[in-house]
Motif scaffolding. Sequence first.
Motif, PDB file in Angstrom:
ATOM      1  N   VAL A   1      -3.509  19.527   3.692  1.00  0.00           N
ATOM      2  CA  VAL A   1      -2.987  18.213   3.327  1.00  0.00           C
ATOM      3  C   VAL A   1      -4.015  17.148   3.683  1.00  0.00           C
ATOM      4  CG1 VAL A   1      -1.177  16.507   3.780  1.00  0.00           C
ATOM      5  CG2 VAL A   1      -0.591  18.939   3.616  1.00  0.00           C
ATOM      6  N   ASP A   2      -4.312  16.281   2.734  1.00  0.00           N
ATOM      7  CA  ASP A   2      -5.203  15.145   2.958  1.00  0.00           C
ATOM      8  C   ASP A   2      -4.457  13.899   2.494  1.00  0.00           C
ATOM      9  OD1 ASP A   2      -7.390  13.627   3.594  1.00  0.00           O
ATOM     10  OD2 ASP A   2      -8.797  14.658   2.270  1.00  0.00           O
ATOM     11  N   THR A   3      -5.112  12.735   2.578  1.00  0.00           N
ATOM     12  CA  THR A   3      -4.431  11.472   2.307  1.00  0.00           C
ATOM     13  C   THR A   3      -5.242  10.600   1.363  1.00  0.00           C
ATOM     14  OG1 THR A   3      -3.463  11.529   4.523  1.00  0.00           O
ATOM     15  CG2 THR A   3      -3.426   9.414   3.371  1.00  0.00           C
ATOM     16  N   GLY A   4      -4.549   9.991   0.404  1.00  0.00           N
ATOM     17  CA  GLY A   4      -5.139   8.996  -0.476  1.00  0.00           C
ATOM     18  C   GLY A   4      -4.319   7.726  -0.423  1.00  0.00           C
TER      19      GLY A   4
ATOM     20  N   GLN B   1       0.822  -1.209   0.000  1.00  0.00           N
ATOM     21  CA  GLN B   1       0.000   0.000   0.000  1.00  0.00           C
ATOM     22  C   GLN B   1       0.857   1.261   0.000  1.00  0.00           C
ATOM     23  OE1 GLN B   1      -3.828   0.561   2.307  1.00  0.00           O
ATOM     24  NE2 GLN B   1      -2.454   1.769   3.571  1.00  0.00           N
ATOM     25  N   TYR B   2       0.527   2.181  -0.911  1.00  0.00           N
ATOM     26  CA  TYR B   2       1.140   3.505  -0.951  1.00  0.00           C
ATOM     27  C   TYR B   2       0.206   4.479  -0.238  1.00  0.00           C
ATOM     28  CZ  TYR B   2       4.137   1.632  -4.670  1.00  0.00           C
ATOM     29  OH  TYR B   2       5.028   0.878  -5.405  1.00  0.00           O
ATOM     30  N   THR B   3       0.752   5.237   0.700  1.00  0.00           N
ATOM     31  CA  THR B   3       0.012   6.296   1.376  1.00  0.00           C
ATOM     32  C   THR B   3       0.554   7.623   0.868  1.00  0.00           C
ATOM     33  OG1 THR B   3      -0.332   4.931   3.347  1.00  0.00           O
ATOM     34  CG2 THR B   3      -0.590   7.309   3.602  1.00  0.00           C
ATOM     35  N   ILE B   4      -0.292   8.408   0.240  1.00  0.00           N
ATOM     36  CA  ILE B   4       0.144   9.653  -0.402  1.00  0.00           C
ATOM     37  C   ILE B   4      -0.550  10.819   0.272  1.00  0.00           C
ATOM     38  CG2 ILE B   4       0.448  10.876  -2.585  1.00  0.00           C
ATOM     39  CD1 ILE B   4      -0.122   8.200  -4.005  1.00  0.00           C
ATOM     40  N   ARG B   5       0.244  11.750   0.803  1.00  0.00           N
ATOM     41  CA  ARG B   5      -0.287  12.941   1.478  1.00  0.00           C
ATOM     42  C   ARG B   5       0.061  14.171   0.641  1.00  0.00           C
ATOM     43  NH1 ARG B   5       1.437   9.200   5.036  1.00  0.00           N
ATOM     44  NH2 ARG B   5       3.596   9.783   4.652  1.00  0.00           N
TER      45      ARG B   5
ATOM     46  N   LYS C   1     -13.507   9.451   5.922  1.00  0.00           N
ATOM     47  CA  LYS C   1     -14.613  10.008   5.152  1.00  0.00           C
ATOM     48  C   LYS C   1     -14.547  11.522   5.084  1.00  0.00           C
ATOM     49  CE  LYS C   1     -17.906   6.242   5.923  1.00  0.00           C
ATOM     50  NZ  LYS C   1     -19.263   5.869   6.407  1.00  0.00           N
ATOM     51  N   GLU C   2     -13.804  12.129   6.039  1.00  0.00           N
ATOM     52  CA  GLU C   2     -13.666  13.576   6.034  1.00  0.00           C
ATOM     53  C   GLU C   2     -12.738  13.990   4.893  1.00  0.00           C
ATOM     54  OE1 GLU C   2     -13.106  11.722   8.796  1.00  0.00           O
ATOM     55  OE2 GLU C   2     -15.097  12.069   9.646  1.00  0.00           O
ATOM     56  N   GLY C   3     -13.038  15.115   4.301  1.00  0.00           N
ATOM     57  CA  GLY C   3     -12.202  15.612   3.220  1.00  0.00           C
ATOM     58  C   GLY C   3     -13.073  16.214   2.140  1.00  0.00           C
ATOM     59  N   PHE C   4     -12.463  17.029   1.314  1.00  0.00           N
ATOM     60  CA  PHE C   4     -13.209  17.691   0.257  1.00  0.00           C
ATOM     61  C   PHE C   4     -13.667  16.655  -0.766  1.00  0.00           C
ATOM     62  CE2 PHE C   4     -13.864  20.515  -3.381  1.00  0.00           C
ATOM     63  CZ  PHE C   4     -14.616  21.502  -2.780  1.00  0.00           C
ATOM     64  N   GLY C   5     -14.894  16.790  -1.251  1.00  0.00           N
ATOM     65  CA  GLY C   5     -15.465  15.776  -2.132  1.00  0.00           C
ATOM     66  C   GLY C   5     -14.685  15.541  -3.411  1.00  0.00           C
ATOM     67  N   ASP C   6     -14.014  16.572  -3.908  1.00  0.00           N
ATOM     68  CA  ASP C   6     -13.284  16.431  -5.164  1.00  0.00           C
ATOM     69  C   ASP C   6     -11.830  15.985  -4.990  1.00  0.00           C
ATOM     70  OD1 ASP C   6     -15.186  16.855  -7.082  1.00  0.00           O
ATOM     71  OD2 ASP C   6     -14.907  19.016  -7.174  1.00  0.00           O
ATOM     72  N   ARG C   7     -11.415  15.661  -3.763  1.00  0.00           N
ATOM     73  CA  ARG C   7     -10.084  15.073  -3.605  1.00  0.00           C
ATOM     74  C   ARG C   7     -10.020  13.822  -4.468  1.00  0.00           C
ATOM     75  NH1 ARG C   7     -10.497  12.121   2.363  1.00  0.00           N
ATOM     76  NH2 ARG C   7     -12.550  11.190   2.017  1.00  0.00           N
ATOM     77  N   LYS C   8      -8.830  13.469  -4.959  1.00  0.00           N
ATOM     78  CA  LYS C   8      -8.786  12.334  -5.865  1.00  0.00           C
ATOM     79  C   LYS C   8      -7.452  11.601  -5.844  1.00  0.00           C
ATOM     80  CE  LYS C   8      -8.643  15.772  -9.633  1.00  0.00           C
ATOM     81  NZ  LYS C   8      -9.446  16.843  -9.023  1.00  0.00           N
ATOM     82  N   VAL C   9      -7.573  10.253  -5.920  1.00  0.00           N
ATOM     83  CA  VAL C   9      -6.443   9.376  -6.188  1.00  0.00           C
ATOM     84  C   VAL C   9      -6.380   9.212  -7.701  1.00  0.00           C
ATOM     85  CG1 VAL C   9      -5.484   7.064  -5.885  1.00  0.00           C
ATOM     86  CG2 VAL C   9      -6.696   8.170  -3.992  1.00  0.00           C
ATOM     87  N   VAL C  10      -5.189   9.325  -8.267  1.00  0.00           N
ATOM     88  CA  VAL C  10      -5.084   9.348  -9.730  1.00  0.00           C
ATOM     89  C   VAL C  10      -4.001   8.389 -10.232  1.00  0.00           C
ATOM     90  CG1 VAL C  10      -5.961  11.696  -9.980  1.00  0.00           C
ATOM     91  CG2 VAL C  10      -3.520  11.352  -9.595  1.00  0.00           C
ATOM     92  N   LEU C  11      -4.236   7.868 -11.435  1.00  0.00           N
ATOM     93  CA  LEU C  11      -3.248   7.121 -12.208  1.00  0.00           C
ATOM     94  C   LEU C  11      -2.948   7.985 -13.426  1.00  0.00           C
ATOM     95  CD1 LEU C  11      -4.920   3.578 -12.170  1.00  0.00           C
ATOM     96  CD2 LEU C  11      -3.579   4.687 -10.372  1.00  0.00           C
TER      97      LEU C  11
ATOM     98  N   SER D   1      -5.532  16.918  -2.703  1.00  0.00           N
ATOM     99  CA  SER D   1      -6.591  17.191  -1.721  1.00  0.00           C
ATOM    100  C   SER D   1      -7.671  18.112  -2.256  1.00  0.00           C
ATOM    101  CB  SER D   1      -6.000  17.813  -0.452  1.00  0.00           C
ATOM    102  OG  SER D   1      -5.625  19.163  -0.678  1.00  0.00           O
ATOM    103  N   HIS D   2      -7.360  18.836  -3.346  1.00  0.00           N
ATOM    104  CA  HIS D   2      -8.258  19.825  -3.942  1.00  0.00           C
ATOM    105  C   HIS D   2      -8.387  21.069  -3.064  1.00  0.00           C
ATOM    106  CE1 HIS D   2     -11.845  21.508  -6.034  1.00  0.00           C
ATOM    107  NE2 HIS D   2     -11.418  20.788  -7.047  1.00  0.00           N
ATOM    108  N   GLN D   3      -7.470  21.238  -2.108  1.00  0.00           N
ATOM    109  CA  GLN D   3      -7.444  22.425  -1.264  1.00  0.00           C
ATOM    110  C   GLN D   3      -6.005  22.944  -1.198  1.00  0.00           C
ATOM    111  OE1 GLN D   3      -9.554  20.435   2.118  1.00  0.00           O
ATOM    112  NE2 GLN D   3     -10.901  22.206   1.959  1.00  0.00           N
ATOM    113  N   PRO D   4      -5.794  24.231  -1.464  1.00  0.00           N
ATOM    114  CA  PRO D   4      -4.444  24.760  -1.660  1.00  0.00           C
ATOM    115  C   PRO D   4      -3.483  24.541  -0.497  1.00  0.00           C
ATOM    116  CG  PRO D   4      -6.087  26.344  -2.380  1.00  0.00           C
ATOM    117  CD  PRO D   4      -6.833  25.263  -1.692  1.00  0.00           C
ATOM    118  N   THR D   5      -3.965  24.656   0.750  1.00  0.00           N
ATOM    119  CA  THR D   5      -3.055  24.560   1.887  1.00  0.00           C
ATOM    120  C   THR D   5      -3.457  23.470   2.881  1.00  0.00           C
ATOM    121  OG1 THR D   5      -4.299  26.276   3.074  1.00  0.00           O
ATOM    122  CG2 THR D   5      -2.414  26.997   1.750  1.00  0.00           C
TER     123      THR D   5
END
Length: 272
Positions: A254-257, A102-106, A141-151, A248-252
Amino acid sequence: MKAHPLSPVLNFALLLPLAVAPVAPKAQVAAPQVPQSAVPQAPQVPDWAQPGSSNHQQVAPPADFHRPTVTLDKPIGIFENQSDIGGPLVPGDASYDPATKQYTIRSAGYNIWYQRDEFRFLWKKMSGDVSLAADAAFPTKEGFGDRKVVLVIRQSLDDDSKEAMAGEHGTGMTHLAWRAAKGEQMKDMEYRFGGQLTDVMPNRIGIEKHGDQIALFISLKGEPIHQFGPPVTLAFDGPFYVGIGFCSHQPTTVDTGLASNVTLENRADAIR
């Protein structure tokens, strides 16, 4: 005639009070002045970078706005290196657990959209055909709805690079997005799952490059991963950059995917 050492004259002199020099008052010591430049300043977030709110919607950055990408000498898992694409205001981070694969990306970053991007990108240089897939998830579950994990497949590490992206959002919406040329606006095909699949988060997503055809792959509920929707045509010159990332879709903020069971093959028809 000499006076006796203990004569009244001398005794009187001995009784005179000694002159005391005045004591200057202590000087007030001023507190050291800290230069304004040394005081930590909160990152300045331009209005266009703010995500949706009751009175503001995020909009495209100015056409000439760029920040340099920050690349670290930091291999991780199967990837050669990692970069903060577009120099987010808050640096990102990533870790890999070989036991769980598992990769944890912040990462912070206002978006992977418009004509430039901000996100943490774990990458490998490749040429030719590519098959990349991963289980995408969010630890909370907390976090901005448009946060995204991407390939992602990117021509360069510039913030406005040509790219193709398979992304899973915090809401479960999944899309195949692409920037056809450096500095152009992104386009996409979005998929939201309704009916009996309401609120289902796709179990696994993939992206395949077969010649100049780029396709999205998906597994909704653990069924074999399969192509979803039509491919798009987008040519890349080798070598290019292939990998996984998070925004995270938020400028400052940090969130996690999470990206688990990542498979990467230098050929097409190998999504699994």
